[in-house]
Design a protein around this motif. Structure first.
Motif, PDB file in Angstrom:
ATOM      1  N   GLU A  69      17.076  33.855 -11.497  1.00  0.00           N
ATOM      2  CA  GLU A  69      16.099  34.466 -11.917  1.00  0.00           C
ATOM      3  C   GLU A  69      15.353  34.886 -10.511  1.00  0.00           C
ATOM      4  OE1 GLU A  69      16.143  32.904 -15.598  1.00  0.00           O
ATOM      5  OE2 GLU A  69      16.181  32.004 -14.554  1.00  0.00           O
ATOM      6  N   LEU A  70      14.882  33.905 -10.112  1.00  0.00           N
ATOM      7  CA  LEU A  70      14.824  34.108  -8.643  1.00  0.00           C
ATOM      8  C   LEU A  70      15.567  34.000  -7.577  1.00  0.00           C
ATOM      9  CD1 LEU A  70      12.628  33.026  -5.982  1.00  0.00           C
ATOM     10  CD2 LEU A  70      12.764  31.455  -6.377  1.00  0.00           C
ATOM     11  N   ALA A  71      16.722  33.842  -7.765  1.00  0.00           N
ATOM     12  CA  ALA A  71      18.417  34.004  -7.273  1.00  0.00           C
ATOM     13  C   ALA A  71      18.799  35.525  -6.839  1.00  0.00           C
ATOM     14  CB  ALA A  71      19.189  32.834  -6.835  1.00  0.00           C
ATOM     15  N   ARG A  72      18.267  35.955  -8.466  1.00  0.00           N
ATOM     16  CA  ARG A  72      19.302  37.778  -9.108  1.00  0.00           C
ATOM     17  C   ARG A  72      17.754  38.207  -8.292  1.00  0.00           C
ATOM     18  NH1 ARG A  72      18.251  37.031 -13.524  1.00  0.00           N
ATOM     19  NH2 ARG A  72      20.568  36.889 -14.694  1.00  0.00           N
ATOM     20  N   GLN A  73      16.566  37.702  -7.956  1.00  0.00           N
ATOM     21  CA  GLN A  73      15.407  39.137  -7.249  1.00  0.00           C
ATOM     22  C   GLN A  73      15.818  38.700  -5.498  1.00  0.00           C
ATOM     23  OE1 GLN A  73      10.792  37.656  -8.478  1.00  0.00           O
ATOM     24  NE2 GLN A  73      11.255  37.188  -5.825  1.00  0.00           N
ATOM     25  N   ASP A  74      16.201  37.863  -5.261  1.00  0.00           N
ATOM     26  CA  ASP A  74      16.000  37.700  -4.170  1.00  0.00           C
ATOM     27  C   ASP A  74      17.439  38.876  -3.835  1.00  0.00           C
ATOM     28  OD1 ASP A  74      14.124  36.310  -3.853  1.00  0.00           O
ATOM     29  OD2 ASP A  74      15.662  34.253  -3.234  1.00  0.00           O
ATOM     30  N   TRP A  75      18.549  39.062  -4.617  1.00  0.00           N
ATOM     31  CA  TRP A  75      19.949  38.701  -4.123  1.00  0.00           C
ATOM     32  C   TRP A  75      19.558  40.734  -4.702  1.00  0.00           C
ATOM     33  CZ3 TRP A  75      24.834  37.106  -3.900  1.00  0.00           C
ATOM     34  CH2 TRP A  75      25.992  37.772  -3.859  1.00  0.00           C
ATOM     35  N   PHE A  76      19.118  41.186  -5.927  1.00  0.00           N
ATOM     36  CA  PHE A  76      19.029  42.702  -5.475  1.00  0.00           C
ATOM     37  C   PHE A  76      17.713  43.453  -4.806  1.00  0.00           C
ATOM     38  CE2 PHE A  76      21.500  41.152  -9.041  1.00  0.00           C
ATOM     39  CZ  PHE A  76      21.780  42.434  -9.610  1.00  0.00           C
ATOM     40  N   GLY A  77      16.759  41.863  -4.355  1.00  0.00           N
ATOM     41  CA  GLY A  77      15.703  43.449  -2.871  1.00  0.00           C
ATOM     42  C   GLY A  77      16.748  42.662  -1.841  1.00  0.00           C
ATOM     43  N   THR A  78      17.634  42.412  -1.537  1.00  0.00           N
ATOM     44  CA  THR A  78      17.853  42.264  -0.324  1.00  0.00           C
ATOM     45  C   THR A  78      19.481  43.136  -0.516  1.00  0.00           C
ATOM     46  OG1 THR A  78      17.602  40.197  -0.261  1.00  0.00           O
ATOM     47  CG2 THR A  78      19.973  40.909   0.840  1.00  0.00           C
ATOM     48  N   ALA A  79      20.249  43.178  -1.551  1.00  0.00           N
ATOM     49  CA  ALA A  79      21.067  44.538  -2.125  1.00  0.00           C
ATOM     50  C   ALA A  79      20.855  46.290  -1.490  1.00  0.00           C
ATOM     51  CB  ALA A  79      22.053  44.304  -3.122  1.00  0.00           C
ATOM     52  N   ALA A  80      19.655  46.123  -2.091  1.00  0.00           N
ATOM     53  CA  ALA A  80      18.980  47.330  -2.561  1.00  0.00           C
ATOM     54  C   ALA A  80      19.981  48.094  -2.694  1.00  0.00           C
ATOM     55  CB  ALA A  80      18.526  47.683  -1.431  1.00  0.00           C
ATOM     56  N   PHE A  81      20.480  48.497  -3.926  1.00  0.00           N
ATOM     57  CA  PHE A  81      21.484  49.000  -4.733  1.00  0.00           C
ATOM     58  C   PHE A  81      21.159  50.350  -4.415  1.00  0.00           C
ATOM     59  CE2 PHE A  81      22.655  45.298  -6.614  1.00  0.00           C
ATOM     60  CZ  PHE A  81      24.521  45.636  -4.954  1.00  0.00           C
ATOM     61  N   GLY A 515      34.770  44.365  -1.252  1.00  0.00           N
ATOM     62  CA  GLY A 515      33.584  44.493  -0.626  1.00  0.00           C
ATOM     63  C   GLY A 515      33.289  43.118  -1.682  1.00  0.00           C
ATOM     64  N   PHE A 516      33.940  42.501  -1.339  1.00  0.00           N
ATOM     65  CA  PHE A 516      33.988  40.661  -2.165  1.00  0.00           C
ATOM     66  C   PHE A 516      34.136  40.992  -3.633  1.00  0.00           C
ATOM     67  CE2 PHE A 516      34.316  38.749   1.670  1.00  0.00           C
ATOM     68  CZ  PHE A 516      33.505  39.064   2.609  1.00  0.00           C
ATOM     69  N   GLY A 517      33.986  42.562  -4.088  1.00  0.00           N
ATOM     70  CA  GLY A 517      34.050  42.603  -5.612  1.00  0.00           C
ATOM     71  C   GLY A 517      33.290  43.950  -6.094  1.00  0.00           C
ATOM     72  N   GLY A 518      34.070  44.270  -6.511  1.00  0.00           N
ATOM     73  CA  GLY A 518      33.185  46.496  -6.738  1.00  0.00           C
ATOM     74  C   GLY A 518      33.824  47.122  -6.095  1.00  0.00           C
ATOM     75  N   GLY A 519      33.775  46.415  -5.017  1.00  0.00           N
ATOM     76  CA  GLY A 519      33.821  47.615  -3.696  1.00  0.00           C
ATOM     77  C   GLY A 519      32.129  47.179  -2.896  1.00  0.00           C
ATOM     78  N   GLY A 520      31.370  46.418  -2.672  1.00  0.00           N
ATOM     79  CA  GLY A 520      30.517  46.291  -2.690  1.00  0.00           C
ATOM     80  C   GLY A 520      29.074  45.663  -3.195  1.00  0.00           C
ATOM     81  N   MET A 521      29.915  44.088  -3.720  1.00  0.00           N
ATOM     82  CA  MET A 521      28.621  43.682  -4.730  1.00  0.00           C
ATOM     83  C   MET A 521      27.317  43.155  -3.793  1.00  0.00           C
ATOM     84  SD  MET A 521      30.176  39.798  -5.275  1.00  0.00           S
ATOM     85  CE  MET A 521      30.075  38.452  -3.883  1.00  0.00           C
ATOM     86  N   HIS A 522      27.294  43.273  -2.340  1.00  0.00           N
ATOM     87  CA  HIS A 522      26.229  42.466  -1.355  1.00  0.00           C
ATOM     88  C   HIS A 522      25.257  44.222  -1.226  1.00  0.00           C
ATOM     89  CE1 HIS A 522      29.258  39.530   0.124  1.00  0.00           C
ATOM     90  NE2 HIS A 522      28.652  38.675  -0.228  1.00  0.00           N
ATOM     91  N   GLY A 523      25.984  45.246  -1.482  1.00  0.00           N
ATOM     92  CA  GLY A 523      24.738  45.921  -1.173  1.00  0.00           C
ATOM     93  C   GLY A 523      24.888  46.483   0.141  1.00  0.00           C
ATOM     94  N   TYR A 524      23.728  46.152   0.351  1.00  0.00           N
ATOM     95  CA  TYR A 524      23.646  46.415   1.946  1.00  0.00           C
ATOM     96  C   TYR A 524      22.879  45.609   3.022  1.00  0.00           C
ATOM     97  CZ  TYR A 524      22.132  51.580   1.240  1.00  0.00           C
ATOM     98  OH  TYR A 524      22.121  53.160   0.763  1.00  0.00           O
ATOM     99  N   ARG A 525      23.044  44.511   2.577  1.00  0.00           N
ATOM    100  CA  ARG A 525      23.195  43.161   3.325  1.00  0.00           C
ATOM    101  C   ARG A 525      23.150  42.770   2.061  1.00  0.00           C
ATOM    102  NH1 ARG A 525      16.613  43.907   5.490  1.00  0.00           N
ATOM    103  NH2 ARG A 525      16.941  45.377   6.716  1.00  0.00           N
ATOM    104  N   SER A 526      23.299  41.179   2.621  1.00  0.00           N
ATOM    105  CA  SER A 526      23.774  39.809   2.754  1.00  0.00           C
ATOM    106  C   SER A 526      23.058  38.060   2.370  1.00  0.00           C
ATOM    107  CB  SER A 526      25.070  39.227   3.618  1.00  0.00           C
ATOM    108  OG  SER A 526      24.999  37.613   2.276  1.00  0.00           O
ATOM    109  N   LEU A 527      22.789  38.165   1.634  1.00  0.00           N
ATOM    110  CA  LEU A 527      22.119  36.646   1.378  1.00  0.00           C
ATOM    111  C   LEU A 527      22.596  35.514   2.482  1.00  0.00           C
ATOM    112  CD1 LEU A 527      20.453  37.277  -1.941  1.00  0.00           C
ATOM    113  CD2 LEU A 527      19.580  37.267   0.465  1.00  0.00           C
ATOM    114  N   GLU A 528      24.252  35.397   2.723  1.00  0.00           N
ATOM    115  CA  GLU A 528      24.614  34.596   3.981  1.00  0.00           C
ATOM    116  C   GLU A 528      24.964  33.443   2.422  1.00  0.00           C
ATOM    117  OE1 GLU A 528      26.096  34.810   6.064  1.00  0.00           O
ATOM    118  OE2 GLU A 528      24.710  35.189   8.049  1.00  0.00           O
ATOM    119  N   GLY A 529      26.521  32.739   3.181  1.00  0.00           N
ATOM    120  CA  GLY A 529      26.578  31.617   2.169  1.00  0.00           C
ATOM    121  C   GLY A 529      28.238  32.551   0.575  1.00  0.00           C
TER     122      GLY A 529
END
Length: 550
Positions: A69-81, A515-529
């Motif tokens: 849940e925390l990782a999802r919060q971080d990922w989607f907050g970072t990706a800003a789809f 885009g490492f999957g889907g054409g851009g699974m990181h959105g605008y930014r990456s969480l690294e690793g």
């Protein structure tokens, strides 16, 4: 009749994983790559070997409390789809999170991949809980770095060669996909002349003869555009400021975007081409392997970060907090370089260098050498840059340091001593007491509450002008190309889609080209690793899905 069941284009990590999975399912594969065999494994071989894992044993041993849940919060907050075309990237992001919190570690361990016990804390963010960044350390370094993650999949592919299921064809440069009846049925290209260049060095593009292969399906795993600066500038987004005139290359020249353009020309949908990931802490390699070869400093949080005119970067643009936020800010300054100002005490504790070749202890699995990381003294690879790097200044006094900074740039622009002295003295006053309004000092102290940072990553707070911590060190930081975050649109099976959303029969993609999957699974930014991990996950997904479809 076809020449083979599947053609895989690109022998990097995603291509190796896809090929291994297909061969394990009994499919015949021809694996093509434009480079000589010396570059088998592609970009991944050069990497630091960082992998994003969630709620791992390594985290738990260091008292890091993580969750899906925390990782999802971080990922989607970072990706800003925020785009209609983010439909599949969102789904890939969710699938990857499930993988990183689930079977990823056990799957890798089953193939002999081990991990360094100290988990790194990359992209710390510095905004709100729902904004960009990792809330906790998640950067797991593979024991053996990049070569350590490439080796098990290269071994599986070579074993499949011995079984007669896989053919390796190096120096085969695909020029186009063959499309028949609306489906991809093979590839055409040219055989390049033999080359004996070392790994990563630029190889000849002299063509000897054409080739064509037919197959039931083609998997494109050819990487991104980071080695093609013209293409990087063409796709550069306005939100990151003007396209830079001077760039260092964090990847070899063969990362040229050629197959992205060829696959789009065949009718595939390419999305999010303006999303990219470049670093701001690049230094020119004193012993370059490829043209404009840059190395990234992986910084701890303590260096004072100044723009080209000596002005401190704004909150929260501290070292290691927000890569693209810093890049966008630099684009507004009118200059393309920045400066770290640090002490030897900070450098010896906090400066790590990205890349397998810059970390001989981790890459060589040398425990004796590894122990030097907890001892005092600058590491050998970092000392080599202090001695030979064109971007480094070492001085006993601040006036000497600033004079050296201006000498490196030729005074374009000139860094005023008075401005730097004002920033340094003001920062040093905040170290003298436990109460501070300087959020970087708060972040440094907060970081040292994490055992991993306290042991090997973050220096005890001290004054930059403390003579016991010296000498002073300044580093000119350059913009460094690295990853493509957009790419070929794919569904959750790795099938490439046409404009409009229909699958393109016979065509799959994995890794950076997708885009490492889907054409851009990181959105605008990456969480690294998440780049190596994206190659692993998308390569495995495409390989298994295609094997089931054939």
């Amino acid at each position: 009749m076809t020449d083979t069941d599947v053609v895989v284009v690109g022998a990097g990590l995603a291509g190796l994983v896809a090929t291994a999975e297909l061969a394990d399912a009994g499919k015949r594969v021809v694996l093509l790559d434009q480079e000589p065999e010396a570059s088998f494994g592609g970009q991944a071989w050069w990497s630091f070997g960082g992998l994003f894992l969630v709620d791992s044993p390594e985290q738990r041993r260091l008292r890091v409390h993580d969750s899906l849940e925390l990782a999802r919060q971080d990922w989607f907050g970072t990706a800003a789809f925020d785009r209609a075309e983010d439909h599949w990237p969102r789904q890939w992001a969710e699938a990857y999170l499930q993988f990183a919190a689930g079977e990823k570690r056990a799957w890798l361990r089953s193939q002999g991949v081990g991990f360094f016990p100290v988990v790194g804390w990359a992209e710390r963010g510095g905004y709100t809980a729902t904004g960009h960044g990792n809330s906790v350390p998640r950067f797991h370094i593979v024991w053996g770095t990049g070569p350590g993650i490439v080796e098990p999949f290269a071994r599986r592919v070579r074993e499949a060669v011995d079984r007669g299921l896989v053919q390796l064809r190096f120096r085969h440069r695909v020029g186009e996909l063959v499309v028949s009846g609306g489906a991809v049925t093979g590839v055409r290209g040219a055989v390049l002349e033999p080359s004996d260049v070392a790994r990563g060095e630029a190889s000849s593009r002299t063509e000897l003869e054409p080739f064509e292969l037919s197959a039931q399906a083609v998997v494109v795993t050819s990487g991104g555009i980071g080695g093609n600066h013209e293409l990087v500038r063409r796709n550069w987004p306005e939100r990151l400021g003007p396209a830079p005139r001077r760039l260092l290359s964090g990847v070899p020249a063969h990362v040229d975007g050629h197959m992205l353009e060829a696959t789009e020309a065949a009718g595939a949908n390419l999305i999010n081409r303006d999303r990219m990931w470049h670093y701001t802490e690049g230094i020119a390699n004193h012993s370059p392997v490829w043209a404009r070869h840059g190395i990234r400093i992986l910084p701890g949080p303590s260096s004072l970060w100044l723009d080209a005119t000596g002005k401190r970067l704004p909150v929260p643009l501290f070292p290691g907090f927000d890569t693209l936020g810093t890049l966008a800010h630099i684009g507004q300054t009118g200059h393309e370089h920045t400066w770290f100002v640090a002490t030897e005490k900070i450098v010896e504790k906090e400066f790590a260098l990205s890349g397998s070749e810059q970390n001989p202890d981790l890459t060589g699995k040398d425990v004796k050498l590894l122990l030097n990381r907890v001892k005092s003294g600058v590491s050998g690879p970092v000392q080599a840059f202090l001695d030979r790097g064109e971007d480094f200044v070492v001085a006993r006094t601040l006036p000497e340091l600033v004079a050296g900074m201006n000498r490196i740039t030729g005074g374009e622009p000139e860094v005023p001593l008075a401005r730097v002295e004002e920033e340094v003295v003001a920062r040093d006053r905040e170290v003298a007491h436990p109460f501070t309004k300087d959020l970087q000092m708060t972040a440094i102290r907060g970081a040292r509450t994490y055992l991993g940072d306290k042991l090997i990553r973050v220096a005890p707070p001290h004054r930059l002008l403390d003579p016991e911590a010296g000498p002073l060190i300044a580093v000119r930081l350059n913009l460094l190309t690295r990853k493509t975050l957009g790419g070929l649109e794919t569904d959750l099976s790795g099938r490439v889609l046409r404009p409009g959303g229909d699958p393109f029969p016979g065509l799959y993609a994995a890794g950076e080209v997708a885009g490492f999957g889907g054409g851009g699974m990181h959105g605008y930014r990456s969480l690294e690793g998440t780049f190596l991990g994206g190659c692993l996950f998308s390569g495995r997904t495409a390989g298994r899905a295609l094997a089931a479809d054939l």
